[in-house]
Design a protein around this motif. Sequence first.
Motif, short mmCIF file in Angstrom:
data_model
loop_
_atom_site.label_atom_id
_atom_site.label_comp_id
_atom_site.label_asym_id
_atom_site.label_seq_id
_atom_site.Cartn_x
_atom_site.Cartn_y
_atom_site.Cartn_z
N GLN A 110 56.77 56.35 52.55
CA GLN A 110 55.48 55.97 53.14
C GLN A 110 55.18 54.49 52.99
OE1 GLN A 110 55.95 58.13 50.71
NE2 GLN A 110 54.61 57.71 48.94
N ASP A 111 55.89 53.79 52.12
CA ASP A 111 55.65 52.37 51.89
C ASP A 111 56.65 51.46 52.60
OD1 ASP A 111 53.54 53.07 50.24
OD2 ASP A 111 54.77 53.03 48.42
N LEU A 112 57.55 52.03 53.36
CA LEU A 112 58.57 51.23 54.03
C LEU A 112 57.97 50.39 55.16
CD1 LEU A 112 61.52 53.80 54.32
CD2 LEU A 112 61.45 51.77 52.86
N ASN A 113 58.50 49.19 55.32
CA ASN A 113 58.14 48.36 56.46
C ASN A 113 59.09 48.64 57.62
OD1 ASN A 113 56.09 46.98 55.02
ND2 ASN A 113 57.63 45.64 54.08
N PRO A 114 58.70 48.32 58.84
CA PRO A 114 59.59 48.55 60.00
C PRO A 114 60.94 47.84 59.81
CG PRO A 114 57.37 48.03 60.74
CD PRO A 114 57.38 47.81 59.25
N GLY A 115 62.01 48.59 60.04
CA GLY A 115 63.35 48.03 59.91
C GLY A 115 64.01 48.29 58.57
N GLN A 116 63.25 48.72 57.56
CA GLN A 116 63.84 49.01 56.26
C GLN A 116 64.43 50.42 56.25
OE1 GLN A 116 60.55 48.29 53.52
NE2 GLN A 116 61.34 46.25 53.07
N PRO A 117 65.64 50.57 55.74
CA PRO A 117 66.28 51.89 55.76
C PRO A 117 65.68 52.84 54.72
CG PRO A 117 67.70 50.29 54.67
CD PRO A 117 66.54 49.52 55.23
N ARG A 118 65.50 54.07 55.13
CA ARG A 118 64.92 55.09 54.25
C ARG A 118 65.91 55.46 53.14
NH1 ARG A 118 65.50 60.64 54.49
NH2 ARG A 118 63.87 61.86 53.46
N LEU A 119 65.41 55.61 51.93
CA LEU A 119 66.17 55.99 50.73
C LEU A 119 67.18 54.94 50.29
CD1 LEU A 119 66.94 59.77 51.41
CD2 LEU A 119 64.97 58.76 50.27
N LEU A 120 67.15 53.75 50.90
CA LEU A 120 68.09 52.70 50.53
C LEU A 120 67.41 51.39 50.11
CD1 LEU A 120 70.95 53.02 53.19
CD2 LEU A 120 71.05 53.61 50.77
N GLU A 121 66.15 51.21 50.49
CA GLU A 121 65.46 49.96 50.16
C GLU A 121 64.85 50.04 48.76
OE1 GLU A 121 65.08 46.50 50.23
OE2 GLU A 121 65.48 47.09 52.31
N VAL A 122 64.82 48.89 48.08
CA VAL A 122 64.25 48.84 46.72
C VAL A 122 63.16 47.77 46.68
CG1 VAL A 122 66.37 49.62 45.62
CG2 VAL A 122 66.00 47.17 45.98
N ASP A 123 62.34 47.84 45.62
CA ASP A 123 61.25 46.87 45.49
C ASP A 123 61.75 45.52 44.99
OD1 ASP A 123 61.90 47.77 42.99
OD2 ASP A 123 59.86 48.26 42.37
N ASN A 124 62.78 45.51 44.15
CA ASN A 124 63.35 44.26 43.63
C ASN A 124 64.85 44.26 43.88
OD1 ASN A 124 60.95 43.07 42.44
ND2 ASN A 124 61.07 44.71 40.92
N ARG A 125 65.28 43.44 44.81
CA ARG A 125 66.70 43.38 45.15
C ARG A 125 67.49 42.57 44.13
NH1 ARG A 125 66.62 42.00 51.67
NH2 ARG A 125 65.98 44.08 52.41
N LEU A 126 68.75 42.96 43.97
CA LEU A 126 69.68 42.15 43.19
C LEU A 126 70.12 40.98 44.06
CD1 LEU A 126 71.50 41.89 40.63
CD2 LEU A 126 73.21 43.21 41.88
N VAL A 127 69.97 39.77 43.57
CA VAL A 127 70.29 38.57 44.35
C VAL A 127 71.47 37.85 43.71
CG1 VAL A 127 69.41 36.39 45.26
CG2 VAL A 127 67.88 38.36 45.03
N ALA A 128 72.42 37.43 44.54
CA ALA A 128 73.61 36.72 44.05
C ALA A 128 73.98 35.62 45.04
CB ALA A 128 74.78 37.69 43.86
N PRO A 129 74.56 34.54 44.56
CA PRO A 129 74.96 33.44 45.45
C PRO A 129 76.25 33.75 46.20
CG PRO A 129 75.50 32.88 43.19
CD PRO A 129 74.78 34.20 43.14
#
Length: 212
Positions: A110-129
């Motif tokens: 219910q909190d997903l934004n348009p374009g975000q995949p269901r059951l795959l998006e997270v609130d804090n992404r792991l970021v790497a260079p």
Amino acid sequence: MEELIYFHDHALVILTLITIIVFYGLISIITNTFTNRFLLESHHIETIWTVIPAIILIFLALPSLRLLYIMDELNDPHLTIKAIGHQWYWSYEYTDYQDLEFDSYMVPTQDLNPGQPRLLEVDNRLVAPTHSPVRVLTTSADVLHSWAIPALGLKMDAVPGRLNQLSFLTPRSGVFYGQCSEICGANHSFMPIVLESVPLNVFEDWASSLME
């Protein structure tokens, strides 16, 4: 992952040639093409069909061993990240930075934004260079988990009381999705992994903003 694809194509070519030869032999037997008794009972033929499979195995084994070495060894990583599995979310610690750690939970549908995949998006992404060798140390705080990102060819178990290691290098910017690949409980399918690969200057700005 690129090396895995190259090895797959290499093995597939060999498999295709073997399949063609075997089918040719079967068809020849069915149509009685091979009727020379001295040829069929020759010791030379037995030697050939013993040596050739051994040579084929060598052509498969050497690239496979090389790939295992590439996946296991990592010299002088530019960044080390510790991934800790919990029931049912991931925690990340950037060991090269002071106090840079966070939890990563799945975003509810219910909190997903348009374009975000269901059951795959997270609130804090792991970021790497990008273009930087990164080492990931995996462990678990409770039960067995598995940190996996299929698009990068990454999969490593997270075992309580033990540190496992894997490495990756992303050649381009992008977002890569994965999930826990170990049956770790009722919400096993609700602890996704999202890796966002960004240029080095963007990564440094992101890290600085979190430590402020």
